[in-house]
Design a protein around this motif. Structure first.
Motif, PDB file in Angstrom:
ATOM      1  N   ASP A 153       0.817   0.231   4.841  1.00  0.00           N
ATOM      2  CA  ASP A 153       1.681   0.975   3.892  1.00  0.00           C
ATOM      3  C   ASP A 153       2.584   0.392   3.198  1.00  0.00           C
ATOM      4  O   ASP A 153       3.418   1.236   2.659  1.00  0.00           O
ATOM      5  N   ASP A 154       2.356  -0.482   2.474  1.00  0.00           N
ATOM      6  CA  ASP A 154       2.951  -0.699   1.418  1.00  0.00           C
ATOM      7  C   ASP A 154       1.375  -2.088   0.087  1.00  0.00           C
ATOM      8  O   ASP A 154       1.400  -3.334   0.617  1.00  0.00           O
TER       9      ASP A 154
ATOM     10  N   LYS B  20       2.239  -5.718  -0.977  1.00  0.00           N
ATOM     11  CA  LYS B  20       3.245  -6.484   0.291  1.00  0.00           C
ATOM     12  C   LYS B  20       1.974  -7.028   0.911  1.00  0.00           C
ATOM     13  O   LYS B  20       1.247  -6.329   1.818  1.00  0.00           O
TER      14      LYS B  20
END
Ligand SMILES: C[S@@+](CC[C@H](N)C(=O)[O-])C[C@H]1O[C@@H](n2cnc3c(N)ncnc32)[C@H](O)[C@@H]1O
Length: 225
Positions: free
Chosen positions: A208-209, A212
């Protein structure tokens, strides 16, 4: 003994049944076998040993252990994931015993394994500490548990949170310190990290990132004599 998945086992099997068709294409599943071969060679000792792969999925660890000459039993609650694992084992001409059962249901003999692997499975469990207690029971004294997991999500946004996520203590992923605490709590000792053997960012970015990278750990620990 506490159950590993007292309420989520059926929903979990459904979830992985629906994902099985695309699982092998995802980072590190069967794709990164060479990186994991380095870890298995260094961390698990010489073949042939009795290896039990709990939550084997499409068979990444089971096939790798089999290809290194170990005698392998592999357990999974998802029939579809196992179907992929069985097909891959046949294709690789490896003789692996596959058991379609949850960890709570599989009738596995006590003190029968020299190695237990739990890769990317702890996060899926309602009661991860029960899985480590089970691993300890299934290992011979002095046997090796290999456990690996990662910090997969930060803010998961699909319906799995509603279906089972709220029941999983590590739904967003397992921090290494927590894994070490669970290992100690289940009576394992001599914890060793093998993370450095896989340099870089094996799993890519958190789901979801995109900014990252997914942190992950690879630990072995020894079951009590
Ligand atoms: C993320 S996949 C990991 C598969 C494999 N270990 C790997 O590293 O590629 C998690 C697997 O654990 C299985 N699993 C989850 N809970 C389980 C349980 N209670 N008993 C047996 N298998 C379970 C799922 O069906 C799924 O195949």
């Amino acid at each position: 003994m506490d159950r590993v998945a007292p309420t989520t086992a059926a929903a979990m099997a459904d979830h992985w049944n629906s994902r099985a068709w695309r699982f092998d294409g995802a980072a590190s599943h069967r794709r990164d076998a060479d990186a994991w071969r380095t870890v298995f060679n260094a961390a698990l000792g010489g073949a042939p040993l009795d290896v039990l792969d709990l939550g084997c999925g499409t068979g990444a660890c089971a096939l790798l252990a089999g290809s290194l000459g170990h005698r392998v039993t592999a357990v999974d609650g998802s029939a579809e994931m196992l179907a992929h694992a069985k097909a891959a084992a046949t294709e690789a001409n490896l003789s692996i015993e596959f058991i379609n059962a949850t960890m709570d249901e599989a009738a596995l003999p006590t003190a029968s394994a020299e190695i237990v692997t739990l890769r990317n499975v702890l996060w899926t469990l309602e009661n991860p500490s029960a899985a480590l207690t089970l691993a300890r029971k299934l290992l011979r004294p002095g046997g090796i548990l290999l456990v690996s997991d990662g910090l997969w999500f930060r803010h998961r946004v699909n319906n799995s949170r509603d279906v089972f996520g709220a029941h999983l203590p590590f739904y967003n992923g397992v921090p290494e310190d927590d894994a070490r605490g669970l290992l100690a709590g289940a009576g394992f000792s001599a914890v060793e990290s093998w993370r450095d053997l896989i340099p870089g960012n094996l799993y890519g970015a958190a789901y979801d990132d995109p900014e990252k990278p997914i942190a992950f750990f690879i630990l072995t620990a020894i079951s009590p004599e």
